[in-house]
Scaffold this motif. Structure first.
Motif, PDB file in Angstrom:
ATOM      1  N   VAL A  60       0.840  -1.195   0.000  1.00 24.85           N
ATOM      2  CA  VAL A  60       0.000   0.000   0.000  1.00 24.85           C
ATOM      3  C   VAL A  60       0.877   1.247   0.000  1.00 24.85           C
ATOM      4  CG1 VAL A  60      -1.741   1.303   1.287  1.00 24.85           C
ATOM      5  CG2 VAL A  60      -1.879  -1.194   1.157  1.00 24.85           C
ATOM      6  N   GLY A  61       0.568   2.141  -0.946  1.00 25.25           N
ATOM      7  CA  GLY A  61       1.351   3.362  -1.076  1.00 25.25           C
ATOM      8  C   GLY A  61       2.390   3.288  -2.170  1.00 25.25           C
ATOM      9  N   GLU A  62       2.542   2.098  -2.794  1.00 23.27           N
ATOM     10  CA  GLU A  62       3.509   1.921  -3.875  1.00 23.27           C
ATOM     11  C   GLU A  62       2.798   1.359  -5.098  1.00 23.27           C
ATOM     12  OE1 GLU A  62       6.780  -0.440  -2.670  1.00 23.27           O
ATOM     13  OE2 GLU A  62       7.286   0.785  -0.922  1.00 23.27           O
ATOM     14  N   THR A  63       3.367   1.651  -6.262  1.00 25.25           N
ATOM     15  CA  THR A  63       2.760   1.163  -7.508  1.00 25.25           C
ATOM     16  C   THR A  63       3.263  -0.232  -7.881  1.00 25.25           C
ATOM     17  OG1 THR A  63       4.504   2.288  -8.779  1.00 25.25           O
ATOM     18  CG2 THR A  63       2.444   3.491  -8.397  1.00 25.25           C
ATOM     19  N   ALA A  64       4.502  -0.530  -7.550  1.00 23.43           N
ATOM     20  CA  ALA A  64       5.081  -1.820  -7.917  1.00 23.43           C
ATOM     21  C   ALA A  64       4.585  -2.910  -6.964  1.00 23.43           C
ATOM     22  CB  ALA A  64       6.595  -1.756  -7.895  1.00 23.43           C
ATOM     23  N   SER A  65       4.372  -4.101  -7.507  1.00 22.11           N
ATOM     24  CA  SER A  65       3.948  -5.237  -6.697  1.00 22.11           C
ATOM     25  C   SER A  65       5.149  -6.105  -6.356  1.00 22.11           C
ATOM     26  CB  SER A  65       2.898  -6.064  -7.444  1.00 22.11           C
ATOM     27  OG  SER A  65       3.436  -6.568  -8.656  1.00 22.11           O
ATOM     28  N   LEU A  66       4.953  -7.000  -5.407  1.00 24.61           N
ATOM     29  CA  LEU A  66       5.997  -7.926  -4.982  1.00 24.61           C
ATOM     30  C   LEU A  66       5.576  -9.344  -5.323  1.00 24.61           C
ATOM     31  CD1 LEU A  66       6.916  -6.555  -1.433  1.00 24.61           C
ATOM     32  CD2 LEU A  66       8.113  -6.132  -3.582  1.00 24.61           C
ATOM     33  N   ARG A  67       6.551 -10.146  -5.742  1.00 24.09           N
ATOM     34  CA  ARG A  67       6.293 -11.559  -5.989  1.00 24.09           C
ATOM     35  C   ARG A  67       6.421 -12.286  -4.658  1.00 24.09           C
ATOM     36  NH1 ARG A  67       3.329 -14.635  -9.165  1.00 24.09           N
ATOM     37  NH2 ARG A  67       4.259 -16.678  -9.619  1.00 24.09           N
ATOM     38  N   ALA A  68       5.306 -12.749  -4.130  1.00 27.02           N
ATOM     39  CA  ALA A  68       5.283 -13.378  -2.808  1.00 27.02           C
ATOM     40  C   ALA A  68       5.043 -14.875  -2.948  1.00 27.02           C
ATOM     41  CB  ALA A  68       4.190 -12.751  -1.946  1.00 27.02           C
ATOM     42  N   VAL A  69       5.730 -15.654  -2.121  1.00 26.01           N
ATOM     43  CA  VAL A  69       5.536 -17.100  -2.055  1.00 26.01           C
ATOM     44  C   VAL A  69       5.283 -17.473  -0.599  1.00 26.01           C
ATOM     45  CG1 VAL A  69       6.518 -19.370  -2.497  1.00 26.01           C
ATOM     46  CG2 VAL A  69       7.009 -17.494  -4.055  1.00 26.01           C
ATOM     47  N   PHE A  70       4.183 -18.191  -0.373  1.00 22.28           N
ATOM     48  CA  PHE A  70       3.806 -18.608   0.969  1.00 22.28           C
ATOM     49  C   PHE A  70       4.046 -20.115   1.089  1.00 22.28           C
ATOM     50  CE2 PHE A  70       1.483 -14.848  -0.164  1.00 22.28           C
ATOM     51  CZ  PHE A  70       1.517 -14.054   0.983  1.00 22.28           C
ATOM     52  N   TYR A  71       4.817 -20.510   2.101  1.00 22.42           N
ATOM     53  CA  TYR A  71       5.239 -21.903   2.284  1.00 22.42           C
ATOM     54  C   TYR A  71       4.455 -22.558   3.412  1.00 22.42           C
ATOM     55  CZ  TYR A  71       9.295 -20.980  -0.692  1.00 22.42           C
ATOM     56  OH  TYR A  71      10.108 -20.650  -1.745  1.00 22.42           O
ATOM     57  N   ARG A  72       4.044 -23.803   3.162  1.00 21.75           N
ATOM     58  CA  ARG A  72       3.412 -24.621   4.185  1.00 21.75           C
ATOM     59  C   ARG A  72       4.117 -25.967   4.232  1.00 21.75           C
ATOM     60  NH1 ARG A  72      -1.693 -25.804   2.018  1.00 21.75           N
ATOM     61  NH2 ARG A  72      -1.012 -27.908   1.462  1.00 21.75           N
ATOM     62  N   GLY A  73       4.503 -26.387   5.400  1.00 23.19           N
ATOM     63  CA  GLY A  73       5.201 -27.666   5.511  1.00 23.19           C
ATOM     64  C   GLY A  73       6.646 -27.466   5.913  1.00 23.19           C
ATOM     65  N   ASP A  74       7.560 -28.150   5.197  1.00 22.23           N
ATOM     66  CA  ASP A  74       8.981 -28.151   5.562  1.00 22.23           C
ATOM     67  C   ASP A  74       9.700 -26.936   4.979  1.00 22.23           C
ATOM     68  OD1 ASP A  74       8.481 -30.569   6.814  1.00 22.23           O
ATOM     69  OD2 ASP A  74       9.001 -31.730   5.031  1.00 22.23           O
ATOM     70  N   ALA A  75       9.262 -25.754   5.422  1.00 19.09           N
ATOM     71  CA  ALA A  75       9.873 -24.522   4.903  1.00 19.09           C
ATOM     72  C   ALA A  75      11.333 -24.417   5.296  1.00 19.09           C
ATOM     73  CB  ALA A  75       9.097 -23.309   5.404  1.00 19.09           C
ATOM     74  N   GLY A  76      11.687 -24.926   6.468  1.00 23.41           N
ATOM     75  CA  GLY A  76      13.068 -24.833   6.916  1.00 23.41           C
ATOM     76  C   GLY A  76      14.041 -25.513   5.988  1.00 23.41           C
ATOM     77  N   ALA A  77      13.603 -26.584   5.317  1.00 29.92           N
ATOM     78  CA  ALA A  77      14.483 -27.325   4.420  1.00 29.92           C
ATOM     79  C   ALA A  77      14.385 -26.848   2.981  1.00 29.92           C
ATOM     80  CB  ALA A  77      14.150 -28.819   4.482  1.00 29.92           C
ATOM     81  N   LEU A  78      13.247 -26.266   2.593  1.00 29.63           N
ATOM     82  CA  LEU A  78      13.008 -26.005   1.178  1.00 29.63           C
ATOM     83  C   LEU A  78      12.833 -24.533   0.828  1.00 29.63           C
ATOM     84  CD1 LEU A  78      10.542 -28.967   0.565  1.00 29.63           C
ATOM     85  CD2 LEU A  78      12.919 -28.821  -0.140  1.00 29.63           C
ATOM     86  N   ALA A  79      12.562 -23.682   1.796  1.00 29.85           N
ATOM     87  CA  ALA A  79      12.390 -22.262   1.507  1.00 29.85           C
ATOM     88  C   ALA A  79      13.751 -21.574   1.425  1.00 29.85           C
ATOM     89  CB  ALA A  79      11.538 -21.619   2.601  1.00 29.85           C
ATOM     90  N   PRO A  80      13.810 -20.381   0.828  1.00 31.83           N
ATOM     91  CA  PRO A  80      15.078 -19.638   0.794  1.00 31.83           C
ATOM     92  C   PRO A  80      15.603 -19.353   2.199  1.00 31.83           C
ATOM     93  CG  PRO A  80      13.483 -18.683  -0.723  1.00 31.83           C
ATOM     94  CD  PRO A  80      12.743 -19.695   0.082  1.00 31.83           C
ATOM     95  N   THR A  81      16.889 -19.093   2.282  1.00 33.19           N
ATOM     96  CA  THR A  81      17.545 -18.866   3.569  1.00 33.19           C
ATOM     97  C   THR A  81      17.250 -17.471   4.102  1.00 33.19           C
ATOM     98  OG1 THR A  81      19.335 -20.332   2.905  1.00 33.19           O
ATOM     99  CG2 THR A  81      19.784 -18.856   4.735  1.00 33.19           C
TER     100      THR A  81
END
Length: 332
Positions: A60-81
């Protein structure tokens, strides 16, 4: 869709996207979101499983959007650091990539308001995310439920155990749910990674060749200066093979000394240069960029120094060893 291949750190991985790719006539998944995740976890060879939802969210307040990824499960092993702060573990918590933090003048501990499909959520930045640029914002299922409730996972990321047959795993996935397909996940087998690896290999070979030529030049000059001594040694009974062995041993000792000095200096240079490069972009240095040297690798580098020294000395030492004694002493 299930994608299989090498993950960014070398582990074999699989990605699944329900419904397949366009056209819309692709077979829809026959199992529910939770059932698909449970099915993947139950297959032989699955080590870790994470369901993901990708969204373009607006700050909110910006024109550009963000690419968001929501993780469920083993995020500790598979999500970015997450290099600073911690992984989002509750509602209203997100991690932003270092580049996003830099561009927007944000830092861990700040709050922003996200908007998606008419819903707005005030979130706390709890982590500095190290990613390849494809993921600008990461979070968990609790924050997803606030922004886009009841959203089915659009992909499943699976890390396979060592030795698992990727083709067999792909067949098992498709047999369990015809709406899932298998293909290599991007990572070390991607085109960009192959180009980088090939360039690094070529550069290493070039540096090794230059080093061997330097040794070659050194021992040529050394044998020329010692040709009288070598001729005298041969005249009192030293065989050409013994002369070669003597010269190679002397260069091998220099290789050992060079390895003992050069390898620690190279490691230290790596620890100075890499942080300087990352800090130039005002980003946090991830540990895996620094902790790349283990005992076998360091031992291999030391052996490479000896091998380069011996190989560079092989030709000139053989030439000096088989040169006629009379010719050498006559020239003196």
């Amino acid at each position: 869709v299930v994608a299989m291949g090498q993950g960014p750190y070398g582990n074999q991985r699989v990605v699944a996207k329900p419904g397949g790719t366009p056209p819309p006539a692709a077979t829809p998944p026959s199992l529910s979101d939770a059932a698909d995740e449970a099915m993947l976890r139950g297959l032989s060879g699955a080590a870790h499983v994470a369901a993901t939802v990708s969204l373009d969210v607006q700050v909110v307040g910006e024109t550009a959007s963000l690419r968001a990824v929501f993780y469920r499960g083993d995020a500790g092993a598979l999500a970015p650091t997450v290099e600073k702060g911690h992984w989002p573990n509750g509602p209203g918590q997100v991690a932003l990539s270092g580049q996003v933090l830099k561009d927007r003048g944000l830092r861990v501990g700040d709050t922003i308001t996200l908007e998606s499909k008419g819903k707005r959520v005030r979130v706390l930045v709890v982590g500095d995310l190290f990613s390849d640029g494809n993921i600008q914002l990461a979070s968990g299922p609790a924050t997803l439920a606030q922004l886009a409730p009841n959203t089915r996972a659009d992909s499943y990321l699976v890390e396979l155990t060592s030795g698992t047959d990727a083709d067999a795993f792909s067949t098992a996935v498709q047999a369990a749910d015809h709406g899932l397909q298998a293909f290599p996940a991007p990572g070390n087998n991607s085109g960009g990674a192959k180009v980088v690896n090939a360039a690094a290999t070529l550069l290493t070979l070039m540096l090794g060749t230059v080093a061997a030529l330097g040794v070659f030049n050194t021992i040529v000059l050394n044998t020329r200066e010692r040709r009288r001594d070598l001729g005298m040694l041969k005249s009192i009974g030293m065989t050409p093979r013994q002369v070669v062995a003597m010269l190679l041993t002397s260069m091998g000792v220099l290789g050992v000394i060079g390895g003992l000095i050069g390898v620690p200096l190279g490691v230290e240079a790596h620890r100075l240069v890499v942080p300087a490069m990352v800090h130039s972009g005002q980003l946090v240095v991830p540990d895996f960029l620094l902790h790349v040297f283990d005992a076998p690798l360091l031992g291999g580098l030391g052996l490479a120094a000896i091998a380069i020294a011996v190989l560079g000395a092989l030709i000139p030492s053989r030439t000096a060893a088989w040169r006629p004694i009379a010719e050498v002493l006559h020239n003196e």
